[in-house]
Design an enzyme around this catalytic site. Structure first.
Site, PDB file in Angstrom:
ATOM      1  N   ASP A  42       0.874  -1.176   0.000  1.00 33.17           N
ATOM      2  CA  ASP A  42       0.000   0.000   0.000  1.00 33.17           C
ATOM      3  C   ASP A  42       0.913   1.228   0.000  1.00 33.17           C
ATOM      4  OD1 ASP A  42      -1.473   2.271   0.977  1.00 33.17           O
ATOM      5  OD2 ASP A  42      -3.006   0.913   1.745  1.00 33.17           O
ATOM      6  N   ASP A  99       1.325   7.944  -9.956  1.00 30.76           N
ATOM      7  CA  ASP A  99       0.492   7.608 -11.115  1.00 30.76           C
ATOM      8  C   ASP A  99      -0.379   6.406 -10.765  1.00 30.76           C
ATOM      9  OD1 ASP A  99      -0.483   7.851 -13.700  1.00 30.76           O
ATOM     10  OD2 ASP A  99       1.093   6.610 -14.588  1.00 30.76           O
TER      11      ASP A  99
END
Length: 258
Positions: free
Chosen positions: A127, A145
């Protein structure tokens, strides 16, 4: 005629609940990554797999005007691996670290010819919000991104997350963010970045007014007048410079007006 392919043996997913299964589609000489039929997450030329096929990815490489030979780049979001592959090939002295939350995206890395993990390249299942929350003085360049269906996950566009990115950058490090211009919260996202980086940031928008690429610096590197000279640094090969130059001219013009 296009062909849709889904990996048959993807590992169990630890991605956020409700995430659609990624798949790729071949159309002519293009291979594209999708979560839905309507949205393209990444595009690759089958004839030149290491090239940057989408304009916004070439815009994100604009950091080379300020730091053409970073020691480490951390990228959030693997997608089809366009930017990791380009940096791995054309920045041979740079360590590339990619954080991806979805193992089913990672399972497609071979389909997109992403290099295997090695001494200076690795894809990490994690994460990104947690990873960057624990990082300090970690990278010279950070790419954001990481998109899902509907846009950027909330955890990757909060004011706290951008503060974590600031802390994770080394001195004169650069944060490079891909935003969608027409997102209703675009200006709010910009304000959140500004809360950590102050005025040391600027935005470049692509020709079709879809992607906004934001460069934010931990320091005053963006004020270096040499960046607008558009002279090829010794660390950047002629081939890479040729691919990037048309886009770098746009970034240079934006800097002049800044």
């Amino acid at each position: 005629m296009s062909e849709v392919r889904i990996p048959p043996d993807s590992p169990p997913s630890d991605a956020p609940a409700g995430s659609p299964k990624p798949f790729f589609q071949d159309t002519g000489t293009k291979r594209t990554l999708h979560f839905t039929e309507k949205e393209i997450q990444s595009s690759m030329s089958l004839l030149n797999p290491d090239a940057l096929d989408l304009e916004y990815t070439r815009m994100m490489m604009g950091f080379v005007l300020f730091n053409p030979e970073p020691r480490r780049i951390l990228m959030v979001g693997l997608g089809g691996g366009s930017l990791p592959k380009f940096c791995h090939r054309y920045l041979p002295r740079t360590e590339v670290e990619v954080i991806e939350i979805d193992p089913e995206v990672i399972a497609l890395r071979d389909a997109f010819m992403v290099p295997p993990d090695g001494a200076r390249f690795r894809v990490i299942l994690a994460d990104a919000a947690e990873y960057l929350g624990a990082a300090d003085d970690h990278a010279d360049v950070i790419f954001l991104d990481g998109f899902g269906v509907g846009g950027i996950p909330d955890a990757l566009c909060s004011e706290d997350f951008y503060a974590d990115c600031f802390r994770a950058l080394r001195d004169d490090g650069i944060l490079v963010i891909n935003f969608h211009v027409n997102h209703p919260d675009h200006h709010e996202y910009m304000d959140r970045v500004r809360a950590s980086f102050g005025p040391s940031m600027f935005e470049v928008v692509d020709d079709d007014m879809t992607n906004s690429i934001v460069f934010a610096c931990k320091g005053d590197l963006l004020d270096d007048p040499a960046a607008t000279a558009l002279t090829r640094p010794a660390a950047i090969s002629k081939d890479a410079w040729r691919q990037l130059m048309p886009t770098l001219r746009v970034i240079g013009a934006t800097l002049v007006l800044r």
